[in-house]
Scaffold this active site. Structure first.
Site, PDB file in Angstrom:
ATOM      1  N   GLU A 237       0.819  -1.212   0.000  1.00  0.00           N
ATOM      2  CA  GLU A 237       0.000   0.000   0.000  1.00  0.00           C
ATOM      3  C   GLU A 237       0.856   1.267   0.000  1.00  0.00           C
ATOM      4  O   GLU A 237       0.468   2.282  -0.587  1.00  0.00           O
ATOM      5  CB  GLU A 237      -0.939   0.005   1.213  1.00  0.00           C
ATOM      6  CG  GLU A 237      -2.100  -0.962   1.119  1.00  0.00           C
ATOM      7  CD  GLU A 237      -1.704  -2.403   1.388  1.00  0.00           C
ATOM      8  OE1 GLU A 237      -0.600  -2.630   1.926  1.00  0.00           O
ATOM      9  OE2 GLU A 237      -2.500  -3.306   1.064  1.00  0.00           O
TER      10      GLU A 237
ATOM     11  N   HIS B 265     -10.192  -6.019   8.366  1.00  0.00           N
ATOM     12  CA  HIS B 265     -10.853  -5.778   7.092  1.00  0.00           C
ATOM     13  C   HIS B 265     -12.076  -4.860   7.212  1.00  0.00           C
ATOM     14  O   HIS B 265     -12.436  -4.191   6.249  1.00  0.00           O
ATOM     15  CB  HIS B 265     -11.286  -7.098   6.456  1.00  0.00           C
ATOM     16  CG  HIS B 265     -10.155  -7.927   5.949  1.00  0.00           C
ATOM     17  ND1 HIS B 265      -9.187  -8.456   6.784  1.00  0.00           N
ATOM     18  CD2 HIS B 265      -9.831  -8.334   4.700  1.00  0.00           C
ATOM     19  CE1 HIS B 265      -8.312  -9.141   6.070  1.00  0.00           C
ATOM     20  NE2 HIS B 265      -8.685  -9.085   4.808  1.00  0.00           N
TER      21      HIS B 265
END
Length: 325
Positions: free
Chosen positions: A60, A129
């Protein structure tokens, strides 16, 4: 009008902007041939090629840094963070670079980045998540934070976000991706950023929500109506900056407010909204502004998330408190 799920509307928005602007680029982990974890980008690489829709390494921080560099070269990046709980890996690029670049450069450079990412509970995902981290983004000046609750808004808001010259964090609640369909124009259109939407009118209490909690608020309003309580429901749509004019206009009509979020009480944006209501409209209020939130713990494991998450019953309980104050 077509009947679309939210995920279909999001895909349609990206397809629209890929067609309209050759500088739009879509990239992230598995967004190419696989179409992403939720198939949001399905078919786009076949249609527009690997130079415009492409996979990145599982990093990321690299996705964020590349987005900054591409923006400085005149592109409009639309990166995907596979789940928003992974955003910590790219916080320097978002808060340290994207949010500050226009100010830092005296307006010479813009950051037209739209970061897409799924978030939210109720779908039994693994740890990290489902976290609702929109409050973390909203605390950073220089970022827009957009959270749609319907397929119509998802398409229009995403097109507006991609066309914006400001960095936008565009958060998509996983539970809403395929849970219902709505009417969505097949042609291009925009929904204005920074503008809340009154999705249900009422006179007794104002319910302010965003994302999946808009649907919980509407369900609560239906139940409350059976007891003679008319709740007005406002969908923030953009949680930073917040459209306080719409909220205050409603509160000064109903004289009561409940602010709803899925995030923990100490997180999200509900505390800021509640404070602004009380600062701006204290003389109109007939009860304290209350909040409906998750508890101040880390997100529960999937076996317990239905107990942990707020729902329409949580909202009804708070509304009864302000109505009977």
């Amino acid at each position: 009008m077509a009947q679309m799920t939210m995920i279909q509307a999001i895909t349609d928005a990206m397809r629209t902007e890929l067609k309209n602007d050759e500088n739009v680029l879509i990239f992230g982990e598995d967004v190419g041939q696989n179409g992403g974890v939720f198939r949001a980008t399905e078919g786009l690489q076949d249609e527009f090629g690997e130079d415009r829709v492409f996979d990145t390494p599982l990093a990321e921080s690299g996705i964020g840094g590349m987005s900054v560099g591409l923006s400085l070269q005149g592109f409009r990046p639309v990166p995907e963070i596979q789940f928003f709980g992974f955003v910590y890996e790219t916080m320097d690029a978002i808060s340290g670079q994207m949010a500050r670049y226009r100010y830092r450069s005296g307006g010479h450079y813009q950051m037209p980045v739209t970061i897409r990412s799924p978030f939210g509970g109720g779908v039994h995902t693994p740890e990290l998540h489902a976290d609702s981290l929109e409050g973390l983004m909203a605390q950073q000046p220089g970022l827009r934070v957009v959270i749609p609750s319907t397929p119509y808004d998802a398409k229009g808001l995403l097109i507006s976000s991609i066309r914006s010259n400001d960095p936008v964090v565009f958060l998509e609640h996983m539970k809403l991706y395929r849970s219902f369909r709505g009417e969505v124009p097949e042609e291009e259109y925009t929904v204005p950023l920074d503008k809340a939407n009154v999705v249900r009118e009422g006179n007794d209490v104002t319910l302010v929500a965003y994302g999946a909690m808009v649907h919980s608020a509407l369900k609560a309003a239906d139940e409350l109506e059976k007891d003679g309580v008319q709740a007005e429901v406002i969908d923030l749509r953009t949680v930073s900056p917040v459209d306080y004019e719409t909220i205050i206009q409603s509160v000064e009509k109903t004289n009561r407010a409940v602010v709803i979020q899925e995030a923990q009480k100490q997180a999200g944006v509900a505390a800021s909204v509640a404070a602004e209501i009380q600062e701006r409209s204290i003389l109109h209020l007939e009860a304290p502004v209350l909040r409906v939130t998750a508890p101040d713990t880390v997100y529960a494991f999937s076996q317990a998330e239905e107990v942990w998450l707020p729902n329409h019953n949580s909202i009804i309980e708070k509304v009864n408190q302000v109505v009977n104050f």
